[in-house]
Design a protein around this motif. Sequence first.
Motif, PDB file in Angstrom:
ATOM      1  N   UNK A  99       0.858  -1.186   0.000  1.00  0.00           N
ATOM      2  CA  UNK A  99       0.000   0.000   0.000  1.00  0.00           C
ATOM      3  C   UNK A  99       0.894   1.235   0.000  1.00  0.00           C
ATOM      4  N   UNK A 100       0.587   2.150  -0.904  1.00  0.00           N
ATOM      5  CA  UNK A 100       1.258   3.450  -0.952  1.00  0.00           C
ATOM      6  C   UNK A 100       0.212   4.487  -0.558  1.00  0.00           C
ATOM      7  N   UNK A 101       0.488   5.208   0.505  1.00  0.00           N
ATOM      8  CA  UNK A 101      -0.464   6.193   1.005  1.00  0.00           C
ATOM      9  C   UNK A 101       0.315   7.249   1.781  1.00  0.00           C
ATOM     10  N   UNK A 102      -0.373   7.995   2.607  1.00  0.00           N
ATOM     11  CA  UNK A 102       0.249   8.980   3.482  1.00  0.00           C
ATOM     12  C   UNK A 102       0.251   8.388   4.887  1.00  0.00           C
ATOM     13  N   UNK A 138     -14.737  -4.323  10.119  1.00  0.00           N
ATOM     14  CA  UNK A 138     -15.282  -4.618   8.799  1.00  0.00           C
ATOM     15  C   UNK A 138     -15.390  -3.357   7.974  1.00  0.00           C
ATOM     16  N   UNK A 139     -15.971  -3.469   6.784  1.00  0.00           N
ATOM     17  CA  UNK A 139     -16.072  -2.313   5.880  1.00  0.00           C
ATOM     18  C   UNK A 139     -16.771  -1.104   6.496  1.00  0.00           C
ATOM     19  N   UNK A 140     -17.751  -1.320   7.345  1.00  0.00           N
ATOM     20  CA  UNK A 140     -18.474  -0.195   7.957  1.00  0.00           C
ATOM     21  C   UNK A 140     -17.595   0.577   8.944  1.00  0.00           C
ATOM     22  N   UNK A 141     -16.460   0.009   9.312  1.00  0.00           N
ATOM     23  CA  UNK A 141     -15.554   0.646  10.276  1.00  0.00           C
ATOM     24  C   UNK A 141     -14.433   1.453   9.615  1.00  0.00           C
ATOM     25  N   UNK A 142     -14.479   1.594   8.317  1.00  0.00           N
ATOM     26  CA  UNK A 142     -13.390   2.286   7.593  1.00  0.00           C
ATOM     27  C   UNK A 142     -13.037   3.638   8.192  1.00  0.00           C
ATOM     28  N   UNK A 143     -14.040   4.390   8.596  1.00  0.00           N
ATOM     29  CA  UNK A 143     -13.791   5.746   9.127  1.00  0.00           C
ATOM     30  C   UNK A 143     -12.985   5.713  10.417  1.00  0.00           C
ATOM     31  N   UNK A 144     -12.925   4.567  11.080  1.00  0.00           N
ATOM     32  CA  UNK A 144     -12.161   4.448  12.326  1.00  0.00           C
ATOM     33  C   UNK A 144     -10.690   4.138  12.064  1.00  0.00           C
ATOM     34  N   UNK A 147      -5.525   6.065   6.959  1.00  0.00           N
ATOM     35  CA  UNK A 147      -5.700   5.942   5.510  1.00  0.00           C
ATOM     36  C   UNK A 147      -5.235   4.607   4.923  1.00  0.00           C
ATOM     37  N   UNK A 148      -4.087   4.107   5.331  1.00  0.00           N
ATOM     38  CA  UNK A 148      -3.598   2.839   4.772  1.00  0.00           C
ATOM     39  C   UNK A 148      -4.492   1.678   5.187  1.00  0.00           C
ATOM     40  N   UNK A 149      -5.040   1.728   6.390  1.00  0.00           N
ATOM     41  CA  UNK A 149      -5.970   0.695   6.837  1.00  0.00           C
ATOM     42  C   UNK A 149      -7.250   0.709   6.031  1.00  0.00           C
ATOM     43  N   UNK A 150      -7.739   1.906   5.701  1.00  0.00           N
ATOM     44  CA  UNK A 150      -8.932   2.011   4.847  1.00  0.00           C
ATOM     45  C   UNK A 150      -8.661   1.399   3.485  1.00  0.00           C
ATOM     46  N   UNK A 151      -7.475   1.670   2.955  1.00  0.00           N
ATOM     47  CA  UNK A 151      -7.119   1.117   1.657  1.00  0.00           C
ATOM     48  C   UNK A 151      -7.051  -0.416   1.708  1.00  0.00           C
ATOM     49  N   UNK A 152      -6.513  -0.960   2.797  1.00  0.00           N
ATOM     50  CA  UNK A 152      -6.441  -2.420   2.946  1.00  0.00           C
ATOM     51  C   UNK A 152      -7.849  -3.009   3.021  1.00  0.00           C
ATOM     52  N   UNK A 153      -8.736  -2.384   3.768  1.00  0.00           N
ATOM     53  CA  UNK A 153     -10.116  -2.866   3.862  1.00  0.00           C
ATOM     54  C   UNK A 153     -10.765  -2.875   2.486  1.00  0.00           C
ATOM     55  N   UNK A 154     -10.592  -1.810   1.731  1.00  0.00           N
ATOM     56  CA  UNK A 154     -11.187  -1.738   0.389  1.00  0.00           C
ATOM     57  C   UNK A 154     -10.670  -2.856  -0.513  1.00  0.00           C
ATOM     58  N   UNK A 155      -9.375  -3.142  -0.441  1.00  0.00           N
ATOM     59  CA  UNK A 155      -8.815  -4.221  -1.267  1.00  0.00           C
ATOM     60  C   UNK A 155      -9.353  -5.571  -0.844  1.00  0.00           C
ATOM     61  N   UNK A 156      -9.462  -5.798   0.453  1.00  0.00           N
ATOM     62  CA  UNK A 156      -9.950  -7.097   0.938  1.00  0.00           C
ATOM     63  C   UNK A 156     -11.440  -7.270   0.642  1.00  0.00           C
ATOM     64  N   UNK A 157     -12.224  -6.205   0.650  1.00  0.00           N
ATOM     65  CA  UNK A 157     -13.628  -6.268   0.254  1.00  0.00           C
ATOM     66  C   UNK A 157     -13.703  -6.639  -1.223  1.00  0.00           C
TER      67      UNK A 157
END
Length: 166
Positions: A99-102, A138-144, A147-157
């Motif tokens: 993952x490349x992010x900030x 899970x996906x509903x927790x993305x806001x918690x 940024x890199x964790x959100x990206x990982x969740x999106x890829x795994x979904x």
Amino acid sequence: MSAANASPETTPDAGGAPDPAPAPQQATAPPTAPLHSVAWLHVRAGRLLSVRTRGRDVFYLPGGKYEAGESAPEALSRELSEELGLVVDPADLVERFTIHDVAHGQNGRPLRMTCFEGGPEDVSPVVGREIAEYAWLGPADRARCAPAGRQAIERLVAEGLLAVAD
């Protein structure tokens, strides 16, 4: 031309010729080297194991930075032991994606996070000294998440590994 008559932008050198005006200051900071880290993708019942470090308000993937001389799997194995009391053999870790992010909380510093899966399926995390809590997100927790964790969740979904209906 004497030094007294020189303009503020120039000063005469020893030969009497004025020095060129100084280069203008850069408006932006010089590029910062990316923060290289490793992370563990551990999914149970359609949810991703995540950690919140003390003093932070978001969740991260378990893992962290390399120490001198460590390979990526060695660094991740050490971090999992320190953060969650888990014993994961570096030989059991398989690289999945990067993952490349900030980097969260690092003033815009770029992040290059190599994500691994593998190790024991059934784990019982115990929070270490740096960790305030762990959670299965899970996906509903993305806001918690950072940024890199959100990206990982999106890829795994997208790969069908995380439960879409929370």
